[in-house]
Motif scaffolding. Sequence first.
Motif, PDB file in Angstrom:
ATOM      1  N   CYS A 320      47.620 105.876   9.610  1.00 51.55           N
ATOM      2  CA  CYS A 320      46.435 106.069   8.781  1.00 51.55           C
ATOM      3  C   CYS A 320      45.625 104.778   8.703  1.00 51.55           C
ATOM      4  N   ARG A 321      44.323 104.909   8.883  1.00 52.20           N
ATOM      5  CA  ARG A 321      43.405 103.783   8.746  1.00 52.20           C
ATOM      6  C   ARG A 321      42.765 103.850   7.365  1.00 52.20           C
ATOM      7  N   PHE A 322      43.054 102.823   6.549  1.00 49.52           N
ATOM      8  CA  PHE A 322      42.564 102.776   5.177  1.00 49.52           C
ATOM      9  C   PHE A 322      41.257 102.000   5.040  1.00 49.52           C
ATOM     10  N   ALA A 323      40.851 101.289   6.078  1.00 46.59           N
ATOM     11  CA  ALA A 323      39.650 100.462   5.990  1.00 46.59           C
ATOM     12  C   ALA A 323      38.438 101.318   5.649  1.00 46.59           C
ATOM     13  N   GLY A 324      37.662 100.862   4.703  1.00 45.94           N
ATOM     14  CA  GLY A 324      36.469 101.583   4.280  1.00 45.94           C
ATOM     15  C   GLY A 324      36.671 102.445   3.059  1.00 45.94           C
ATOM     16  N   ASN A 358      57.497  97.635   5.755  1.00 39.24           N
ATOM     17  CA  ASN A 358      56.396  98.582   5.875  1.00 39.24           C
ATOM     18  C   ASN A 358      55.087  97.814   6.061  1.00 39.24           C
ATOM     19  N   THR A 359      54.237  98.334   6.925  1.00 42.02           N
ATOM     20  CA  THR A 359      52.970  97.677   7.203  1.00 42.02           C
ATOM     21  C   THR A 359      51.856  98.715   7.247  1.00 42.02           C
ATOM     22  N   LEU A 360      50.635  98.228   7.305  1.00 43.36           N
ATOM     23  CA  LEU A 360      49.469  99.073   7.522  1.00 43.36           C
ATOM     24  C   LEU A 360      49.076  99.015   8.987  1.00 43.36           C
ATOM     25  N   THR A 361      48.494 100.094   9.472  1.00 42.58           N
ATOM     26  CA  THR A 361      48.077 100.106  10.873  1.00 42.58           C
ATOM     27  C   THR A 361      46.999  99.066  11.144  1.00 42.58           C
ATOM     28  N   GLU A 362      46.232  98.675  10.094  1.00 43.15           N
ATOM     29  CA  GLU A 362      45.233  97.620  10.278  1.00 43.15           C
ATOM     30  C   GLU A 362      45.880  96.284  10.652  1.00 43.15           C
ATOM     31  N   GLU A 363      47.083  95.993  10.108  1.00 46.09           N
ATOM     32  CA  GLU A 363      47.763  94.765  10.520  1.00 46.09           C
ATOM     33  C   GLU A 363      48.228  94.872  11.966  1.00 46.09           C
ATOM     34  N   HIS A 364      48.685  96.054  12.371  1.00 46.33           N
ATOM     35  CA  HIS A 364      49.058  96.250  13.775  1.00 46.33           C
ATOM     36  C   HIS A 364      47.880  95.944  14.686  1.00 46.33           C
ATOM     37  N   ARG A 367      47.115  92.091  14.741  1.00 46.75           N
ATOM     38  CA  ARG A 367      48.083  91.296  15.510  1.00 46.75           C
ATOM     39  C   ARG A 367      47.970  91.584  17.000  1.00 46.75           C
ATOM     40  N   SER A 368      47.699  92.831  17.359  1.00 45.88           N
ATOM     41  CA  SER A 368      47.537  93.156  18.776  1.00 45.88           C
ATOM     42  C   SER A 368      46.314  92.456  19.368  1.00 45.88           C
ATOM     43  N   ARG A 369      45.246  92.363  18.582  1.00 48.36           N
ATOM     44  CA  ARG A 369      44.019  91.723  19.070  1.00 48.36           C
ATOM     45  C   ARG A 369      44.156  90.204  19.156  1.00 48.36           C
ATOM     46  N   THR A 370      44.863  89.595  18.220  1.00 51.43           N
ATOM     47  CA  THR A 370      44.861  88.136  18.092  1.00 51.43           C
ATOM     48  C   THR A 370      46.102  87.475  18.689  1.00 51.43           C
ATOM     49  N   ALA A 371      46.999  88.255  19.289  1.00 52.12           N
ATOM     50  CA  ALA A 371      48.203  87.656  19.855  1.00 52.12           C
ATOM     51  C   ALA A 371      47.829  86.687  20.976  1.00 52.12           C
ATOM     52  N   ARG A 372      48.324  85.473  20.904  1.00 54.36           N
ATOM     53  CA  ARG A 372      48.002  84.455  21.903  1.00 54.36           C
ATOM     54  C   ARG A 372      48.762  84.675  23.202  1.00 54.36           C
ATOM     55  N   ARG A 373      49.896  85.330  23.092  1.00 56.09           N
ATOM     56  CA  ARG A 373      50.686  85.637  24.287  1.00 56.09           C
ATOM     57  C   ARG A 373      51.059  87.113  24.259  1.00 56.09           C
ATOM     58  N   ASP A 386      37.349 102.748  18.584  1.00 55.11           N
ATOM     59  CA  ASP A 386      36.498 102.864  17.398  1.00 55.11           C
ATOM     60  C   ASP A 386      37.083 102.184  16.175  1.00 55.11           C
ATOM     61  N   ALA A 387      38.222 101.510  16.319  1.00 54.69           N
ATOM     62  CA  ALA A 387      38.828 100.834  15.174  1.00 54.69           C
ATOM     63  C   ALA A 387      38.042  99.584  14.825  1.00 54.69           C
ATOM     64  N   PRO A 388      37.725  99.357  13.546  1.00 50.22           N
ATOM     65  CA  PRO A 388      36.968  98.154  13.169  1.00 50.22           C
ATOM     66  C   PRO A 388      37.797  96.898  13.374  1.00 50.22           C
ATOM     67  N   ASN A 389      37.129  95.821  13.716  1.00 54.09           N
ATOM     68  CA  ASN A 389      37.782  94.532  13.923  1.00 54.09           C
ATOM     69  C   ASN A 389      37.809  93.791  12.589  1.00 54.09           C
ATOM     70  N   LEU A 390      38.854  94.010  11.811  1.00 54.17           N
ATOM     71  CA  LEU A 390      38.941  93.449  10.471  1.00 54.17           C
ATOM     72  C   LEU A 390      39.469  92.029  10.504  1.00 54.17           C
ATOM     73  N   LYS A 391      38.985  91.221   9.577  1.00 50.67           N
ATOM     74  CA  LYS A 391      39.500  89.879   9.392  1.00 50.67           C
ATOM     75  C   LYS A 391      40.733  89.927   8.487  1.00 50.67           C
ATOM     76  N   PRO A 392      41.569  88.890   8.537  1.00 49.38           N
ATOM     77  CA  PRO A 392      42.766  88.898   7.687  1.00 49.38           C
ATOM     78  C   PRO A 392      42.461  89.097   6.211  1.00 49.38           C
ATOM     79  N   ALA A 393      41.338  88.560   5.722  1.00 49.41           N
ATOM     80  CA  ALA A 393      41.000  88.719   4.311  1.00 49.41           C
ATOM     81  C   ALA A 393      40.800  90.181   3.951  1.00 49.41           C
ATOM     82  N   ALA A 394      40.203  90.967   4.860  1.00 50.98           N
ATOM     83  CA  ALA A 394      39.988  92.392   4.601  1.00 50.98           C
ATOM     84  C   ALA A 394      41.304  93.149   4.604  1.00 50.98           C
ATOM     85  N   VAL A 395      42.203  92.798   5.525  1.00 51.23           N
ATOM     86  CA  VAL A 395      43.511  93.449   5.548  1.00 51.23           C
ATOM     87  C   VAL A 395      44.307  93.085   4.302  1.00 51.23           C
TER      88      VAL A 395
END
Length: 573
Positions: A320-324, A358-364, A367-373, A386-395
């Motif tokens: 579930c995407r809770f953003a917005g 337990n995590t939110l899909t927004e954190e997934h 982390r997938s976008r910002t992983a350095r390796r 279509d998933a928004p590119n949220l900043k850590p503060a929003a998550v």
Amino acid sequence: MTQPNPQPSPEPPGWPHCGHGATPADPVGCRGIHVGEHAVCLAHLDEADRFAYLAALAPGADIDHCGTPFTPELLGQLLNALRDPATGRPQFGDAWFARSSFSDTAWFAGSSFSGDARFYESSFSGEAWFAESSFSGEAGFYGVSFSGDARFHETSFSGEAWFVKASFSGEADFDVASFSRKARFDTSSFSGIARFEGTRFEKAPHLGPLVCDRQVVLDGAVFEAPVTLEIAAPRVSCARTRWASTATLQLRYAELDLRDAVLEYPVLVAARPDPFPSFGSDSSLPEMELSGQDPGVRLTSLGGVDAAHLALHDVDLSGCRFAGAVHLDQLRVDGWCTFATTPTVWNRRLPWRWSRRNTLTEEHHWRSRTARRPALARGWTTPPQDAPNLKPAAVAALYRQLRKSLEDGKNEPDAADFYYGECEMRRHDTGRPWGERALLTAYWALSGYGLRAARALAWLGAAMAVTVAVMVLWGLPADDPKPTTTGRQVAAGQQVTLTTDTPDPANPAGPWSERVTAERSEKALRVVINSVVFRSSGQDLTTTGTYTEMASRLAEPVLLGLAVLAVRSRVKR
């Protein structure tokens, strides 16, 4: 869930029927009702009698053609006889088509039914067009079989609409239709998409139970009265749906989308554990195409929803995407609702794995976008386009609101996981001051934000081991200092002055084999254990030992407290 056209009943109908084409295999023959004083149905009237009958009809006339087989040509002749010259639309009074059959396309589009319309147990072998029609009385489609697409686009139902036990083999289109009273779809089945986009339900207390093999679309629909939806379908879309009263969504097998839905009153979304009952029988509603799949409910999005009136029960929230969404702190999460979790497999390239929480899909997605390796992204869900590119503060804000929701529901263990996620996002938020992020990093490393007892105990054990080692090697004196008495005598008055002094503990200077002994280790352990509980050991120590004990009395009780706090967060009711 394609169903064959119903076979004719071997019993004769309850009306005087045509009997045309009777054979030994089918002694009943044509089931069409007699037309007037004729002994045959409309389909088997000779051309002259049919012309005379149709010529006598007028717009708004009552008709009864139960059991009659209609071809597109015959239906067109009937509709033309009832067409209002002023509007160009066919107008029916009471219309009886029970057990009639319609070959190829049945075109009723734009028709007006001022009385009751009965199509009970009729069979449409092609497309059925009722788009832009109006039913002022009861619209009876009980047990009707639609082999092709059924089009009820912009159709108005002023009376009760009965689609009980109806089967739709093609697409069922009820977009922008309006149901002023009951909309009965009990035990109806849909093999294609069931579309109710923009449909208005004014007084419908129930929708279903129904089963759909593909998708039920309720986007933009309006429910103006309290309603219970009972749906078994792989996908249910309620984007922009407006709930103007209380509602209960009992779902099975469903992937539910609630984007931009408007909830004016409490709405409950729950997973139905058992199959729905079949209308008029003690059996269950067949779910043949769905059986074998997970019957649970998976919520995909709450974006744009005011969640203050939303309650979820036994719903899978892992994707579930809770953003917005707003007012997530007032969202009710009851029953066995599950969230996404951190990757649980060991990383081959890194000598550790993520702690399970337990995590939110927004954190997934973050982390997938910002992983350095690539190794760091392993196990985290890749975000869709279509998933928004949220900043850590929003998550972090999402975690904070949902944590409050779980705490209000007395779900402290899961709320602790969301506190962990909030702190993680704050730690990675480059917009925060460096000092705050450093403090959070230390808090994370030492105890997992006060939620990882094993981590805090490991640090406590390591700190105690180091302290013991320092005490054994340098902290304990070589020998316990013994008091020394010195004095002087005054001759004239025979006065004696004595002074007792304890020398400073001497640092051990011998080899390590003389320092590391069982006796010294036991003394060092007592000193360290006393320091953990804020007590002074009373042991004579060297200067190094004294400062080591002071540091131990400060740091090690803190680590012990963090471990106790972590255990408490997991067992708190």
